[in-house]
Design a protein around this motif. Structure first.
Motif, PDB file in Angstrom:
ATOM      1  N   MET A 168      -0.348  42.449 -47.715  1.00 23.92           N
ATOM      2  CA  MET A 168       0.173  41.762 -46.536  1.00 23.92           C
ATOM      3  C   MET A 168       0.553  42.759 -45.450  1.00 23.92           C
ATOM      4  SD  MET A 168       0.043  38.509 -46.506  1.00 23.92           S
ATOM      5  CE  MET A 168      -0.053  37.054 -47.537  1.00 23.92           C
ATOM      6  N   ASP A 169       1.178  43.844 -45.834  1.00 27.22           N
ATOM      7  CA  ASP A 169       1.522  44.904 -44.879  1.00 27.22           C
ATOM      8  C   ASP A 169       0.276  45.386 -44.141  1.00 27.22           C
ATOM      9  OD1 ASP A 169       2.359  47.228 -43.548  1.00 27.22           O
ATOM     10  OD2 ASP A 169       2.469  48.406 -45.387  1.00 27.22           O
ATOM     11  N   LEU A 170      -0.761  45.710 -44.897  1.00 28.32           N
ATOM     12  CA  LEU A 170      -1.971  46.261 -44.291  1.00 28.32           C
ATOM     13  C   LEU A 170      -2.711  45.216 -43.466  1.00 28.32           C
ATOM     14  CD1 LEU A 170      -3.404  48.480 -47.182  1.00 28.32           C
ATOM     15  CD2 LEU A 170      -1.677  49.016 -45.466  1.00 28.32           C
ATOM     16  N   MET A 171      -2.785  43.977 -43.974  1.00 28.84           N
ATOM     17  CA  MET A 171      -3.549  42.936 -43.275  1.00 28.84           C
ATOM     18  C   MET A 171      -2.850  42.456 -42.009  1.00 28.84           C
ATOM     19  SD  MET A 171      -5.375  40.543 -46.156  1.00 28.84           S
ATOM     20  CE  MET A 171      -3.862  40.017 -46.946  1.00 28.84           C
ATOM     21  N   LEU A 172      -1.519  42.353 -42.029  1.00 30.34           N
ATOM     22  CA  LEU A 172      -0.802  41.814 -40.871  1.00 30.34           C
ATOM     23  C   LEU A 172      -0.607  42.855 -39.777  1.00 30.34           C
ATOM     24  CD1 LEU A 172       1.903  39.562 -42.589  1.00 30.34           C
ATOM     25  CD2 LEU A 172      -0.350  38.924 -41.722  1.00 30.34           C
ATOM     26  N   THR A 173      -0.412  44.114 -40.162  1.00 29.74           N
ATOM     27  CA  THR A 173      -0.166  45.155 -39.157  1.00 29.74           C
ATOM     28  C   THR A 173      -1.451  45.778 -38.631  1.00 29.74           C
ATOM     29  OG1 THR A 173      -0.012  46.955 -40.790  1.00 29.74           O
ATOM     30  CG2 THR A 173       2.027  45.734 -40.266  1.00 29.74           C
ATOM     31  N   GLY A 174      -2.485  45.856 -39.470  1.00 26.76           N
ATOM     32  CA  GLY A 174      -3.719  46.529 -39.069  1.00 26.76           C
ATOM     33  C   GLY A 174      -3.554  48.022 -38.932  1.00 26.76           C
ATOM     34  N   ARG A 175      -2.524  48.575 -39.578  1.00 25.91           N
ATOM     35  CA  ARG A 175      -2.242  50.005 -39.419  1.00 25.91           C
ATOM     36  C   ARG A 175      -3.199  50.881 -40.221  1.00 25.91           C
ATOM     37  NH1 ARG A 175       0.487  52.342 -43.598  1.00 25.91           N
ATOM     38  NH2 ARG A 175       1.410  50.983 -45.186  1.00 25.91           N
ATOM     39  N   ALA A 176      -3.238  52.147 -39.845  1.00 24.45           N
ATOM     40  CA  ALA A 176      -4.104  53.109 -40.521  1.00 24.45           C
ATOM     41  C   ALA A 176      -3.467  53.611 -41.817  1.00 24.45           C
ATOM     42  CB  ALA A 176      -4.391  54.290 -39.599  1.00 24.45           C
ATOM     43  N   VAL A 177      -4.284  53.759 -42.826  1.00 21.14           N
ATOM     44  CA  VAL A 177      -3.857  54.327 -44.105  1.00 21.14           C
ATOM     45  C   VAL A 177      -4.638  55.615 -44.323  1.00 21.14           C
ATOM     46  CG1 VAL A 177      -3.738  53.981 -46.600  1.00 21.14           C
ATOM     47  CG2 VAL A 177      -3.352  52.045 -45.055  1.00 21.14           C
ATOM     48  N   LYS A 178      -3.934  56.733 -44.299  1.00 18.64           N
ATOM     49  CA  LYS A 178      -4.573  58.018 -44.523  1.00 18.64           C
ATOM     50  C   LYS A 178      -4.774  58.247 -46.025  1.00 18.64           C
ATOM     51  CE  LYS A 178      -4.711  59.187 -40.171  1.00 18.64           C
ATOM     52  NZ  LYS A 178      -5.986  59.313 -39.451  1.00 18.64           N
ATOM     53  N   ALA A 179      -5.525  59.292 -46.340  1.00 17.95           N
ATOM     54  CA  ALA A 179      -5.936  59.515 -47.726  1.00 17.95           C
ATOM     55  C   ALA A 179      -4.762  59.616 -48.683  1.00 17.95           C
ATOM     56  CB  ALA A 179      -6.804  60.771 -47.801  1.00 17.95           C
ATOM     57  N   GLN A 180      -3.717  60.361 -48.312  1.00 18.19           N
ATOM     58  CA  GLN A 180      -2.595  60.554 -49.228  1.00 18.19           C
ATOM     59  C   GLN A 180      -1.907  59.234 -49.563  1.00 18.19           C
ATOM     60  OE1 GLN A 180      -1.697  63.730 -50.627  1.00 18.19           O
ATOM     61  NE2 GLN A 180      -0.691  62.287 -51.997  1.00 18.19           N
TER      62      GLN A 180
END
Length: 272
Positions: A168-180
Motif C-alpha cells: 500500500m505504501d508503494l502503490m499509493l505514494t508511487g515513491r522510488a525504492v532503491k536497491a538497499q
C-alpha cells in the motif's frame, strides 16, 4: 524519432541451459509498446517449449530493466499494448498488456534488474520468480504519478511479495525504492543471497550465476514444487478484477492529463 526494427525489440540469447531475454529499447528505457509486448510473449512461449532450456533471465538493454508501458503508444492504435479481459484456462496463458505477465510457465524466470524497473516494469519484475538487483536499481509504482493504473498484476503480486502494508505504501505514494531498501523489504535479493548488503556485481552477471546453480537441481522436482506454489496462490480472478478497474480508470480520461504534463515536461527539458 528512433526507427525501430521489429525483429530487434526483444533479443534472445542462449548460454548453456539459460535463456536470456532482453528488452531492447534503450532509447525508451525499455518501455514496452504493443510490438514489444508481443515479442516478449513469443520469446517466453519459445523458452517454455525449449527442452534444452532450464531457466530464463529477463533483463533490459542499456542500463535499465523496464520503465513501464510506452505512454506514447497508449495514444497510437498501431503501437498500443494488447488489452483484453479474455483469460483462457489453458496454460501457459494469454498475452497481457506488458506481454508475458499473465503466463504461468513450467520453468523458473529470474529478473536481472539494473536501473529502472518501474510502473509496468515492476509488474514484469513481480511476474518473475526471483528478482536480482545491483546498486543501480530503482523500483517503484511510478505510474501513480501519471494517473495510469497498474493493470498487469501489480496490485495482486506486490502484496504477495512484500505484504499488504508495504505494498500500500508503494502503490499509493508511487515513491522510488532503491536497491538497499528493495533488499530490506524482500522485494528483491542478490546472488549470493542477501537481504542486507547490495552486491556490486551487475544484476545480469549475478542472475547468470544463480541460473547455473538452478541447473544442478533435479528438474522435475524443482519445477513441480514451483508450479505448486503458483497454483496455491491463484491470481486469475484477482487480475481480471484489476483489469476491469484499470479499464475504468483509463476510460475516465484522467490519465491523459498526466501523460500530457509528462510529455510537455520532457519537451521543456529537451529545449534547455
Amino acid at each position: 524519432m528512433v526507427k525501430e526494427d521489429p525483429a530487434t525489440l526483444v533479443l534472445v540469447e542462449k548460454r548453456g541451459k539459460t535463456t536470456i531475454i532482453t528488452i531492447n529499447r534503450p532509447h525508451k528505457r525499455n518501455c514496452v509498446n504493443g510490438p514489444t509486448a508481443r515479442a516478449l510473449y513469443q520469446a517466453f512461449l519459445d523458452f517454455d517449449a525449449d527442452s534444452t532450456a532450464a531457466v530464463a533471465i529477463l533483463t533490459g538493454a542499456g542500463g535499465n530493466f523496464c520503465a513501464g508501458a510506452d505512454l506514447a503508444a497508449i495514444l497510437n492504435q498501431d503501437e498500443a499494448n494488447p488489452m483484453s479481459s479474455e483469460w483462457p484456462d489453458t496454460l501457459p496463458g494469454p498475452i497481457g498488456p506488458m506481454g508475458p505477465s499473465r503466463m504461468v510457465l513450467s520453468k523458473p524466470v529470474i529478473a536481472a534488474i539494473s536501473g529502472y524497473a518501474v510502473a509496468g516494469g515492476i509488474e514484469l519484475a513481480l511476474w518473475c520468480d526471483i528478482r536480482i538487483v545491483d546498486p543501480t536499481a530503482t523500483l517503484g509504482v511510478f505510474c501513480r504519478l501519471r494517473g495510469v493504473p497498474l493493470i498487469d498484476g501489480g496490485t495482486v503480486r506486490l502484496p504477495q511479495v512484500v505484504g499488504r502494508g508495504v505494498a500500500m505504501d508503494l502503490m499509493l505514494t508511487g515513491r522510488a525504492v532503491k536497491a538497499q531498501e528493495a533488499l530490506k523489504i524482500q522485494l528483491a535479493t542478490c546472488f549470493p543471497p542477501s537481504y542486507e548488503t547490495v552486491n556490486e556485481t551487475p544484476a545480469l552477471q549475478q542472475a547468470l550465476a544463480l541460473a547455473e546453480s538452478l541447473w544442478e537441481h533435479p528438474q522435475t522436482c524443482m519445477r513441480n514444487d514451483r508450479l505448486s506454489t503458483h497454483f496455491a496462490n491463484p491470481i486469475r480472478e484477482a487480475m481480471i478484477k484489476e483489469y476491469e478497474l484499470g479499464i475504468e480508470t483509463l476510460t475516465s480520461g484522467e490519465f491523459q492529463e498526466g501523460i500530457t504534463k509528462f510529455f510537455n515536461k520532457n519537451k521543456e527539458k529537451a529545449r534547455m
